[in-house]
Write an enzyme that holds these catalytic residues in place. Structure first.
Site, short mmCIF file in Angstrom:
data_model
loop_
_atom_site.label_atom_id
_atom_site.label_comp_id
_atom_site.label_asym_id
_atom_site.label_seq_id
_atom_site.Cartn_x
_atom_site.Cartn_y
_atom_site.Cartn_z
N HIS A 1 32.10 26.64 -5.02
CA HIS A 1 31.96 26.04 -6.51
C HIS A 1 30.33 25.06 -6.74
O HIS A 1 29.99 24.19 -5.39
CB HIS A 1 32.57 25.07 -6.77
N GLU B 1 29.61 23.38 -8.58
CA GLU B 1 28.91 21.86 -8.13
C GLU B 1 28.97 21.20 -6.52
O GLU B 1 28.14 20.33 -6.70
CB GLU B 1 30.03 21.24 -8.72
N SER C 1 37.86 25.72 -21.02
CA SER C 1 36.75 25.93 -21.19
C SER C 1 37.00 27.27 -22.93
O SER C 1 36.72 28.11 -23.26
CB SER C 1 36.20 27.45 -20.37
N SER D 1 42.21 29.46 -13.95
CA SER D 1 43.25 29.06 -13.48
C SER D 1 44.27 27.46 -13.85
O SER D 1 45.28 27.72 -14.15
CB SER D 1 42.63 29.26 -12.14
#
Ligand code: F3S
Length: 283
Positions: free
Chosen positions: A126, A128, A266, A223
């Site tokens: 990921h 991040e 999102s 998800s």
């Protein structure tokens, strides 16, 4: 007809802030504008921004090839190397890293300077987590599963600092920390999980439990949207998952007096408002 829109529907604070940053730059006439990675995982938003001249840099190589412009760092953040690179190249950087993620960068820098090794509970792929690792000067560790936690070792007498990816599941974090804690190292644990996801889920559950129909808006591959749908469906049999207004096929019925709406992380506000307005008019 009553329509209840979840306050936590859609973008979290950090993503909204990053998207707003891009819009501010467009309004100010900045050109060219780049974002390092898509600003949000939503194709419609990215395409709309593209139409306004915002280009996405997908790799470090693309960044290396830049000679001018403004680069906006998205909410996930990036490693120190990227800041240094832009400074060397003299490229203007606007940092829209979520403050909660920036805080983790500062924690790992400080703890490492004080002699602790860094372990991040999260997904190594990921962005991040890649960014957080990029603030460690020595190699850091990432653990995501029970098996990885069980196999985790560092040298005897070494000190450890554990942080978490902001979107990691709290229960799983606790379980993994417990496994590692039993290994007898000198450990400090900092729970850096952001509450945005959990708050969105809690609110969705509450609303779904008292409405006649529930609408969950979000990408079919998202998800967190799928999770929201499952939570709502458990509370309200009449739960619909849609990506946009066109997908909505609510059977208008006498028995529907109250409709709830929530959306994945999102989903842009515009789509949520369209659905809210439509439902309000239709019934
Ligand atoms: Fe969003 Fe920042 Fe939390 S990007 S999920 S508010 S850490």
């Amino acid at each position: 007809m009553e329509v209840i829109l979840a306050k936590t529907a859609g973008f979290c604070f950090g993503v909204q802030r990053a998207v707003d940053t891009v819009h501010t730059q467009i309004k100010e006439g900045t050109s060219p504008i780049y974002t390092y990675g898509p600003i949000v995982h939503n194709e419609t938003v990215v395409k709309e921004l593209e139409a306004q001249g915002v280009r996405v840099l997908n790799t470090k190589e693309e960044l290396l090839n830049l000679t001018e412009g403004t680069v906006i760092i998205r909410a996930h953040g990036v490693g120190k190397e990227i800041y240094d690179l832009m400074e060397q190249k003299g490229i203007r950087l606007i940092d829209a890293t979520c403050p909660f993620v920036r805080k983790i960068h500062r924690i790992v820098q400080k703890e490492e300077a004080e002699g602790r090794q860094i372990l991040i509970i999260g997904n190594a792929r990921h962005p991040e987590v890649e960014g957080i690792r990029g603030w460690c000067r020595t190699p850091s560790f990432v653990v995501e599963s029970v098996e990885e936690a069980q196999n985790f070792t560092i040298g005897a007498g070494e000190k450890l600092c554990i942080v978490s990816q902001t979107t990691f599941n709290y229960k799983k974090f606790k379980d993994l920390v417990e496994i590692i804690s039993k290994k007898g190292y000198d450990i400090i644990v900092l729970n850096t999980i952001c509450s945005a996801t959990e708050e969105r889920q809690t609110e969705a559950r509450q609303i779904a439990s008292r409405v006649d129909a529930m609408i969950v808006i979000g990408g079919s591959h998202s998800s967190n949207t799928q999770k929201l749908f499952e939570i709502c469906k458990k509370e309200c049999e009449n739960t619909y998952h849609i990506q946009e207004l066109e997908d909505l096929d609510l059977k208008s019925s006498q028995s529907i007096r109250c409709v709830g709406i929530t959306a994945g992380a999102s989903t842009p506000k515009k789509i949520i408002e369209e659905v809210q307005k439509h439902v309000g008019i239709k019934f």
